[in-house]
Design a protein around this motif. Structure first.
Motif, PDB file in Angstrom:
ATOM      1  N   LYS A 259      55.405  61.284 -24.316  1.00 49.64           N
ATOM      2  CA  LYS A 259      56.724  61.202 -24.072  1.00 49.64           C
ATOM      3  C   LYS A 259      57.298  62.537 -24.906  1.00 49.64           C
ATOM      4  CE  LYS A 259      56.921  57.262 -26.910  1.00 49.64           C
ATOM      5  NZ  LYS A 259      55.625  56.509 -26.500  1.00 49.64           N
ATOM      6  N   TYR A 261      61.230  62.990 -26.356  1.00 51.49           N
ATOM      7  CA  TYR A 261      62.466  62.463 -26.792  1.00 51.49           C
ATOM      8  C   TYR A 261      63.520  63.707 -26.877  1.00 51.49           C
ATOM      9  CZ  TYR A 261      60.863  57.801 -26.748  1.00 51.49           C
ATOM     10  OH  TYR A 261      60.233  56.431 -26.721  1.00 51.49           O
ATOM     11  N   ASP A 358      59.741  55.475 -14.972  1.00 54.84           N
ATOM     12  CA  ASP A 358      60.505  55.783 -16.153  1.00 54.84           C
ATOM     13  C   ASP A 358      61.962  56.099 -15.635  1.00 54.84           C
ATOM     14  OD1 ASP A 358      61.592  57.428 -18.257  1.00 54.84           O
ATOM     15  OD2 ASP A 358      59.837  58.632 -18.484  1.00 54.84           O
ATOM     16  N   ARG A 360      64.232  57.568 -16.884  1.00 53.04           N
ATOM     17  CA  ARG A 360      64.402  58.835 -17.220  1.00 53.04           C
ATOM     18  C   ARG A 360      63.915  60.047 -16.367  1.00 53.04           C
ATOM     19  NH1 ARG A 360      68.473  61.749 -19.762  1.00 53.04           N
ATOM     20  NH2 ARG A 360      67.405  63.774 -20.719  1.00 53.04           N
ATOM     21  N   GLU A 361      62.806  59.498 -15.588  1.00 52.52           N
ATOM     22  CA  GLU A 361      62.095  60.435 -15.125  1.00 52.52           C
ATOM     23  C   GLU A 361      62.222  59.926 -13.383  1.00 52.52           C
ATOM     24  OE1 GLU A 361      61.192  62.889 -13.474  1.00 52.52           O
ATOM     25  OE2 GLU A 361      58.827  62.593 -13.529  1.00 52.52           O
ATOM     26  N   SER A 501      63.139  65.847 -21.166  1.00 54.14           N
ATOM     27  CA  SER A 501      62.698  65.025 -21.801  1.00 54.14           C
ATOM     28  C   SER A 501      62.456  63.672 -20.708  1.00 54.14           C
ATOM     29  CB  SER A 501      63.872  64.366 -22.813  1.00 54.14           C
ATOM     30  OG  SER A 501      65.038  64.260 -22.567  1.00 54.14           O
ATOM     31  N   PHE A 502      61.535  62.900 -21.500  1.00 56.23           N
ATOM     32  CA  PHE A 502      61.225  61.766 -20.599  1.00 56.23           C
ATOM     33  C   PHE A 502      60.853  60.556 -21.594  1.00 56.23           C
ATOM     34  CE2 PHE A 502      58.003  64.670 -20.307  1.00 56.23           C
ATOM     35  CZ  PHE A 502      56.907  64.138 -20.502  1.00 56.23           C
ATOM     36  N   MET A 503      60.485  59.297 -20.995  1.00 51.05           N
ATOM     37  CA  MET A 503      60.555  58.345 -22.073  1.00 51.05           C
ATOM     38  C   MET A 503      58.960  57.502 -21.970  1.00 51.05           C
ATOM     39  SD  MET A 503      64.162  56.330 -21.454  1.00 51.05           S
ATOM     40  CE  MET A 503      63.834  55.052 -22.718  1.00 51.05           C
TER      41      MET A 503
END
Length: 609
Positions: A259, A261, A358, A360-361, A501-503
């Motif tokens: 990941k 951030y 995700d 975020r994704e 960015s991804f988590m």
């Protein structure tokens, strides 16, 4: 009778006070084996053994295990190592004037690994240089966010104006070339041609700059994140522990993209857009290892592969739970044992395996296929339908800690439009290049003929004693067409990300260029490769109590979780408890035994709809 010998700090000692309770246990059902345990939880050391332990503490080594070994001569006169490990004084040891009670931990065992692997992180391996920049790979990715369609319309208008200007320039250039090649020599036509060539060249250069800016506005450039091979993390963690690593189930093309951030702005800051990410490998410092301890990593891999840890001396092996290192050699004694139980308690009607999504994704959600897989086991025919599958129940759920990487397999509508416009530009520029190169060929031909004529005159002059230098006529280079459409084509196969960015850590299968292979990990693939063996196999379970057993027998089974029944059938060992002093053992086995065929298995692979 051969009596075990005990060594403390590599010195032969008198046996601990409770040594006759010495028993060994092998338990295979936790997914590991060669997890040999001494069933005495606490060793009672007395007399001179107390002095050895106190001296160890006085020398400042209380946080280091005292080497502890138990050996015994077997029936053929060879020495068997019953236990090889250390005394752990930090684990609830009890100290007294007349005795010390402490626990022993085997070396190169699952219990030992669980203890030491929690003691360091993967980041620490990077800090001390075991993991370095050469272990990282540069994984190309493209942002999948849909562009602003107003900007897209403006961009298309811009493309159209560029195409019109280039088309008009090419027409003028062609006319000028025809005038020079088809008519008599005219300086005015030559000057006009030179002007058209300069005009076309300047227009191509300006158009390419504007095109790059328009394309950049519609779609961000290819960027790079650092990742690392799954196998590399295993190897580096084992190297730190003084181990070697082997595995036959981890694909060599499997990588982890940790990941991200925080992603810095691109140093080039093109057009002052403040775009994040690296446009080329190593454009700014990056690392590619996941966070957490080495133990965390092992647990995640055991979940993914339905794996287990095995030890062969200092070699750590990572294999599927049903892996065996050898054919069975131990056979249970020929005794009557007609009692068994069925493994109906193992029956689970539903088996679900899934990867993470995700928030975020969004690609992990909108491209959901492959993320989850369900196997359902139901009774085919019911004797009493009113019970409605009352006994077909239970759920096994495997939650994989990774998210799936999503491959770019096709161009978006905007990319298709831009690709078509770039193809038109390629065609126009190639046409102009054809015209210019024809003229260049004629000019170079004339200059070559002139150079040959002057060289002939010079050769004649040499005969009569006249010498002069022959001028070197430079060859005019030809115009190489530009393949603008390649800007779009090379995006296929790259990782799709909504944001830089991804988590959630991603698991990827990469080719030699570190693009995503057409085949990627899926929950369905994991179920059929690694977990179907656990859902549902029919067994009968047997307990073999107080049977004759020797150290030779123990050595045959400690590396092999299989045995032969008295009638020669293959059985899996569940556990072995061996009393070294009495030479008897309690053994639990399970044997394939079909007790019903009234079951049907169906599969569901959700696509997110």
């Amino acid at each position: 009778m051969n009596v075990p010998e005990f060594f403390l700090n590599n010195v032969l000692i008198n046996p601990p006070k409770n040594w006759r309770e010495l028993s060994l246990e092998l338990n295979y059902e936790d997914g590991e084996f060669k997890s040999q345990q001494v069933l005495i939880n606490d060793w009672d050391f007395v007399r001179e053994n107390i002095d050895i332990i106190n001296a160890w503490i006085t020398n400042g080594f209380i946080f280091e295990g005292i080497p502890f070994r138990i050996t015994q001569l077997n029936d053929v006169g060879a020495t068997d190592i019953i236990f090889n490990g250390y005394i752990d004084l930090t684990n609830e040891a009890k100290f007294g004037e007349y005795g010390i009670t402490a626990k022993a931990t085997p070396q190169y065992s699952v219990d030992w690994l669980n203890d030491v692997a929690t003691g360091f992180s993967i980041e620490y391996l990077h800090e001390i240089g075991l993991i370095n920049s050469s272990d990282f790979v540069d994984i190309p990715y493209v942002i999948s966010a849909i562009p602003d369609y107003k900007s897209a319309v403006i961009a298309v208008i811009g493309f159209t104006l560029i195409i019109n200007d280039l088309s008009a320039s090419i027409v003028s250039l062609g006319a000028a070339i025809d005038a020079v090649l088809s008519g008599t020599f005219d300086w005015a036509e030559i000057i006009t041609l030179v002007g058209e060539i300069l005009k076309f060249t300047v227009l191509v250069i300006a158009s390419i700059k504007l095109l790059k800016r328009i394309v950049f506005l519609l779609m961000q450039r290819v960027k790079y994140h650092k990742g690392i091979k799954t196998r590399t993390i295993f190897e580096k963690g084992c190297l730190y522990l003084g181990l070697q690593f082997q595995s036959t189930i981890i694909p060599d093309y499997e990588y982890i993209l940790p990941k991200k951030y925080v992603v810095p702005k691109n140093p080039q800051n093109l057009y002052n857009y403040g775009v994040l990410g690296a446009f080329s490998p190593n454009e700014f410092p990056q690392v590619g290892f996941p966070d957490g301890t080495f133990a965390d990593f092992i647990i995640k891999q055991k979940e993914k592969f339905n794996g287990k840890i095995l030890f062969n001396n200092n070699v750590m092996m990572f294999e599927r739970v049903d892996y065996s290192t050898a054919v069975p050699t131990y056979q249970l004694p020929n005794i009557i044992n007609d009692k068994f139980t069925l493994n109906t308690n193992d029956f689970k009607s539903n088996f679900v395996i899934s990867y993470e999504t995700d928030v975020r994704e969004s690609n992990t959600i909108t491209n959901y296929l492959g993320t989850s897989y369900q196997a359902i086991l139901k009774v085919t025919t019911l004797a009493n339908p009113t019970l409605n599958y009352g006994l077909a129940k239970g759920l096994t759920q495997i939650n994989n800690s990774y998210a799936l990487g999503k491959r770019k397999n096709e161009l978006t509508n905007i990319e298709e439009i831009v690709k078509d416009l770039l193809n038109i530009l390629d065609t126009l520029i190639a046409g102009a290049a054809f015209l210019v190169n024809n003229l260049v060929s004629v000019i170079n031909g004339v200059m070559n003929a002139l150079e040959n004529f002057i060289q002939f005159i010079a050769n004649v002059g040499d005969v009569f004693g006249f010498e002069f230098d022959v001028p070197d006529f430079a060859t005019i280079p030809k115009f190489d067409p530009i393949d603008l459409s390649n800007i779009i084509e090379n995006r296929i196969g790259m990782l799709l990300l909504e944001n830089d960015s991804f988590m959630v850590d991603k698991v990827l299968w990469l080719d030699s260029e570190y693009k995503l292979m057409t085949t990627q990990p899926t929950a369905k693939n994991d179920y059929h490769l690694y977990y179907e063996i656990d859902h549902f196999t029919q067994y009968k379970n047997k307990d073999w109590n107080q049977i004759p057993f020797t150290m030779n027998d123990f050595n045959e089974v400690k590396n092999n979780p299989r045995a032969l029944t008295p009638d020669g059938n293959l059985a899996k060992l569940v556990s072995v408890k061996f009393n070294v002093w009495n030479k008897i053992a309690d053994i639990s086995t399970k044997e394939h035994y079909i007790y019903t065929q009234n079951l049907n298995k169906t599969f569901i692979e959700p696509n997110g709809e």
